[in-house]
Design a protein around this motif. Structure first.
Motif, PDB file in Angstrom:
ATOM      1  N   VAL A 110      -1.742  15.432 -36.417  1.00  0.00           N
ATOM      2  CA  VAL A 110      -0.466  15.155 -37.080  1.00  0.00           C
ATOM      3  C   VAL A 110       0.072  13.819 -36.595  1.00  0.00           C
ATOM      4  CG1 VAL A 110       1.979  15.831 -37.156  1.00  0.00           C
ATOM      5  CG2 VAL A 110       0.198  17.528 -37.593  1.00  0.00           C
ATOM      6  N   GLU A 111       0.582  13.041 -37.532  1.00  0.00           N
ATOM      7  CA  GLU A 111       1.290  11.809 -37.207  1.00  0.00           C
ATOM      8  C   GLU A 111       2.776  12.063 -37.425  1.00  0.00           C
ATOM      9  OE1 GLU A 111       0.635   7.285 -38.544  1.00  0.00           O
ATOM     10  OE2 GLU A 111       1.544   8.528 -40.118  1.00  0.00           O
ATOM     11  N   THR A 112       3.573  11.905 -36.364  1.00  0.00           N
ATOM     12  CA  THR A 112       5.016  12.024 -36.506  1.00  0.00           C
ATOM     13  C   THR A 112       5.631  10.634 -36.483  1.00  0.00           C
ATOM     14  OG1 THR A 112       5.274  12.329 -34.102  1.00  0.00           O
ATOM     15  CG2 THR A 112       5.149  14.314 -35.476  1.00  0.00           C
ATOM     16  N   ALA A 113       6.788  10.514 -37.111  1.00  0.00           N
ATOM     17  CA  ALA A 113       7.489   9.231 -37.160  1.00  0.00           C
ATOM     18  C   ALA A 113       8.971   9.508 -37.297  1.00  0.00           C
ATOM     19  CB  ALA A 113       6.984   8.391 -38.335  1.00  0.00           C
ATOM     20  N   GLY A 114       9.781   8.471 -37.055  1.00  0.00           N
ATOM     21  CA  GLY A 114      11.221   8.635 -37.161  1.00  0.00           C
ATOM     22  C   GLY A 114      11.808   9.135 -35.857  1.00  0.00           C
ATOM     23  N   SER A 115      12.461  10.282 -35.888  1.00  0.00           N
ATOM     24  CA  SER A 115      13.130  10.830 -34.709  1.00  0.00           C
ATOM     25  C   SER A 115      12.127  11.350 -33.681  1.00  0.00           C
ATOM     26  CB  SER A 115      14.070  11.963 -35.128  1.00  0.00           C
ATOM     27  OG  SER A 115      15.042  11.507 -36.040  1.00  0.00           O
ATOM     28  N   ASN A 116      12.603  11.542 -32.471  1.00  0.00           N
ATOM     29  CA  ASN A 116      11.805  12.102 -31.393  1.00  0.00           C
ATOM     30  C   ASN A 116      11.185  13.434 -31.848  1.00  0.00           C
ATOM     31  OD1 ASN A 116      10.981  13.442 -28.955  1.00  0.00           O
ATOM     32  ND2 ASN A 116      12.344  12.121 -27.793  1.00  0.00           N
ATOM     33  N   PRO A 117       9.866  13.602 -31.679  1.00  0.00           N
ATOM     34  CA  PRO A 117       9.205  14.822 -32.176  1.00  0.00           C
ATOM     35  C   PRO A 117       9.267  15.993 -31.215  1.00  0.00           C
ATOM     36  CG  PRO A 117       7.567  13.378 -31.215  1.00  0.00           C
ATOM     37  CD  PRO A 117       8.900  12.636 -31.107  1.00  0.00           C
ATOM     38  N   VAL A 118      10.090  15.900 -30.157  1.00  0.00           N
ATOM     39  CA  VAL A 118      10.046  16.882 -29.078  1.00  0.00           C
ATOM     40  C   VAL A 118      10.249  18.314 -29.572  1.00  0.00           C
ATOM     41  CG1 VAL A 118      12.506  16.586 -28.513  1.00  0.00           C
ATOM     42  CG2 VAL A 118      10.897  17.405 -26.755  1.00  0.00           C
ATOM     43  N   ASP A 119      11.095  18.514 -30.583  1.00  0.00           N
ATOM     44  CA  ASP A 119      11.341  19.876 -31.065  1.00  0.00           C
ATOM     45  C   ASP A 119      10.133  20.458 -31.804  1.00  0.00           C
ATOM     46  OD1 ASP A 119      13.898  19.774 -30.036  1.00  0.00           O
ATOM     47  OD2 ASP A 119      14.824  19.145 -31.921  1.00  0.00           O
ATOM     48  N   HIS A 120       9.278  19.602 -32.312  1.00  0.00           N
ATOM     49  CA  HIS A 120       8.122  20.064 -33.075  1.00  0.00           C
ATOM     50  C   HIS A 120       6.873  20.225 -32.198  1.00  0.00           C
ATOM     51  CE1 HIS A 120      10.117  19.518 -36.986  1.00  0.00           C
ATOM     52  NE2 HIS A 120      10.698  18.480 -36.417  1.00  0.00           N
ATOM     53  N   LEU A 121       6.846  19.519 -31.080  1.00  0.00           N
ATOM     54  CA  LEU A 121       5.633  19.488 -30.263  1.00  0.00           C
ATOM     55  C   LEU A 121       5.167  20.859 -29.779  1.00  0.00           C
ATOM     56  CD1 LEU A 121       6.008  16.216 -28.161  1.00  0.00           C
ATOM     57  CD2 LEU A 121       4.313  16.709 -29.928  1.00  0.00           C
ATOM     58  N   PRO A 122       6.047  21.736 -29.268  1.00  0.00           N
ATOM     59  CA  PRO A 122       5.541  23.041 -28.800  1.00  0.00           C
ATOM     60  C   PRO A 122       4.804  23.816 -29.887  1.00  0.00           C
ATOM     61  CG  PRO A 122       7.788  22.680 -28.038  1.00  0.00           C
ATOM     62  CD  PRO A 122       7.499  21.596 -29.028  1.00  0.00           C
ATOM     63  N   HIS A 123       5.324  23.785 -31.099  1.00  0.00           N
ATOM     64  CA  HIS A 123       4.689  24.495 -32.212  1.00  0.00           C
ATOM     65  C   HIS A 123       3.322  23.878 -32.543  1.00  0.00           C
ATOM     66  CE1 HIS A 123       8.549  26.516 -33.033  1.00  0.00           C
ATOM     67  NE2 HIS A 123       9.103  25.342 -32.785  1.00  0.00           N
ATOM     68  N   LEU A 124       3.285  22.541 -32.582  1.00  0.00           N
ATOM     69  CA  LEU A 124       2.044  21.864 -32.931  1.00  0.00           C
ATOM     70  C   LEU A 124       1.000  22.022 -31.824  1.00  0.00           C
ATOM     71  CD1 LEU A 124       3.609  18.589 -34.408  1.00  0.00           C
ATOM     72  CD2 LEU A 124       2.646  20.513 -35.691  1.00  0.00           C
ATOM     73  N   LYS A 125       1.448  21.888 -30.580  1.00  0.00           N
ATOM     74  CA  LYS A 125       0.520  22.003 -29.447  1.00  0.00           C
ATOM     75  C   LYS A 125      -0.045  23.413 -29.323  1.00  0.00           C
ATOM     76  CE  LYS A 125       0.592  17.872 -27.541  1.00  0.00           C
ATOM     77  NZ  LYS A 125      -0.648  17.110 -27.307  1.00  0.00           N
ATOM     78  N   ASP A 126       0.800  24.406 -29.556  1.00  0.00           N
ATOM     79  CA  ASP A 126       0.333  25.798 -29.494  1.00  0.00           C
ATOM     80  C   ASP A 126      -0.741  26.073 -30.539  1.00  0.00           C
ATOM     81  OD1 ASP A 126       2.013  26.340 -27.413  1.00  0.00           O
ATOM     82  OD2 ASP A 126       3.514  27.422 -28.592  1.00  0.00           O
ATOM     83  N   ALA A 127      -0.739  25.273 -31.614  1.00  0.00           N
ATOM     84  CA  ALA A 127      -1.737  25.425 -32.669  1.00  0.00           C
ATOM     85  C   ALA A 127      -2.955  24.529 -32.438  1.00  0.00           C
ATOM     86  CB  ALA A 127      -1.110  25.103 -34.024  1.00  0.00           C
ATOM     87  N   GLY A 128      -3.002  23.876 -31.284  1.00  0.00           N
ATOM     88  CA  GLY A 128      -4.148  23.025 -30.956  1.00  0.00           C
ATOM     89  C   GLY A 128      -4.177  21.721 -31.720  1.00  0.00           C
ATOM     90  N   ILE A 129      -3.013  21.224 -32.111  1.00  0.00           N
ATOM     91  CA  ILE A 129      -2.923  19.999 -32.908  1.00  0.00           C
ATOM     92  C   ILE A 129      -2.664  18.804 -32.012  1.00  0.00           C
ATOM     93  CG2 ILE A 129      -1.525  18.805 -34.655  1.00  0.00           C
ATOM     94  CD1 ILE A 129      -1.027  21.569 -35.924  1.00  0.00           C
TER      95      ILE A 129
END
Length: 330
Positions: A98-117
């Motif tokens: 996943v490529e994130t952009a704009g605001s800090n992705p910190v709120d999304h990272l736990p969900h993405l990391k838990d999915a092995g992304i």
């Protein structure tokens, strides 16, 4: 082949990325990039709903069995898109980059990391890149002032920004902004980057979904044919020069609120440019790399040419210059 820590970590053949682009990052382009051995990103918010994103991911998989990712751009908005639902669509579809952009992705990272992304975050400054590494992203894409879209407010060009970032970071750094050919790729690697990101260059390829008139205008344009708008609003954007961007820039000179120009810069008008080829229908993003783009090749031809010419530059001209210095010293 040019192998870097980035190609090894992300399972691709070439250190070249096609980042997310609104209305552009669709299945045909992304699959062509993946099939070339580079890394392409679908743009999540180009799809009107999370369900449509799931379908677009499936459509891309019908066209390639190579790795590709999804861009999720997170921006402040009065009525924000359902980011959590788009994120879940990405996870449920089995996407691993996943490529994130704009605001800090910190709120999304736990969900993405838990999915092995693995997550690449786009930044426009060293301080934001350092913060992104601290919160746990796997790589950063650093945008120099030459780039299309939003280059930030620091006005630091890639020649400075790339080595400044690589000096501070331990994760892979992708150089973005002003890169359109093998020379840019070699220069970025020399500056310490592990790969390059190209937007305008990939937009001007045969598989790009934008109208032919847009591609032909990019070829015709020079590096001087962009406008910086929203400067007075502290939200600078680099777009192609046309009647609308010129009007916006003139209004800004006299001072304005966003509401004064909102009717000129709507996303719907920009979408019309890309889909209908009406170059003055709205603003459309393009970088200074326009001045380096002189054809509309297939993605495969573009990537092959870049890699072949980059290897020739490294083995040829740069090696010969080293030999000359060694010879002179002896």
């Amino acid at each position: 082949m040019l192998r870097t820590t980035f190609t090894e970590a992300f399972g691709i053949d070439h250190p070249i990325v096609q980042g997310g682009m609104m209305w552009v990052g669709r299945a045909e382009l992304v699959a062509a990039v993946a099939n070339s051995g580079a890394l392409g990103f679908l743009t999540a918010l180009t799809q009107p709903t999370p369900e449509d994103l799931v379908k677009e991911i499936a459509r891309t998989r019908e066209l390639t069995d190579k790795p590709f990712g999804v861009n999720l751009t997170i921006l402040p908005s009065i009525t924000p898109p359902p980011y959590a639902e788009y994120r879940q669509a990405i996870i449920d579809s089995g996407i691993k980059i996943v490529e994130t952009a704009g605001s800090n992705p910190v709120d999304h990272l736990p969900h993405l990391k838990d999915a092995g992304i693995k997550v690449i975050h786009k930044c426009t400054s060293v301080r934001h890149a350092v913060k992104a590494e601290l919160v746990g992203v796997d790589a950063v894409s650093i945008d120099g002032f030459e780039c299309a879209g939003h280059p930030g407010e620091d006005d630091v060009a890639g020649l400075i920004l790339i080595p400044a970032a690589t000096r501070e970071l331990t994760i892979p750094v992708i150089a973005s902004g002003g890169i359109a050919d093998a020379r840019g790729l070699v220069a970025a690697l020399a500056l310490g980057a592990d790969g390059v990101n190209m937007g305008t260059r990939f937009m001007c390829t045969a598989e790009s979904p934008v109208a032919q008139a847009v591609k032909e205008q990019i070829v015709a344009n020079t590096e001087r044919d962009t406008k910086l708008i929203f400067r007075s609003l502290k939200n600078t954007a680099r777009v192609a020069t046309n009647a609308v961007s010129t009007e916006v820039a003139e209004i800004e000179k006299g001072g304005c609120e966003f509401s004064d120009i909102q009717h000129l810069v709507s996303g719907a008008r920009g979408r019309t440019v890309f889909e209908k080829g009406d170059l003055d229908a709205g603003i459309w993003t393009a970088g200074q790399s326009q001045g380096l783009i002189h054809d509309i090749p297939t993605v495969a031809a573009l990537v092959s040419r870049m890699v072949t010419e980059a290897e020739a530059l490294i083995a040829g001209r740069l090696s010969e210059m080293t030999d000359m210095r060694v010879g002179a010293a002896s």
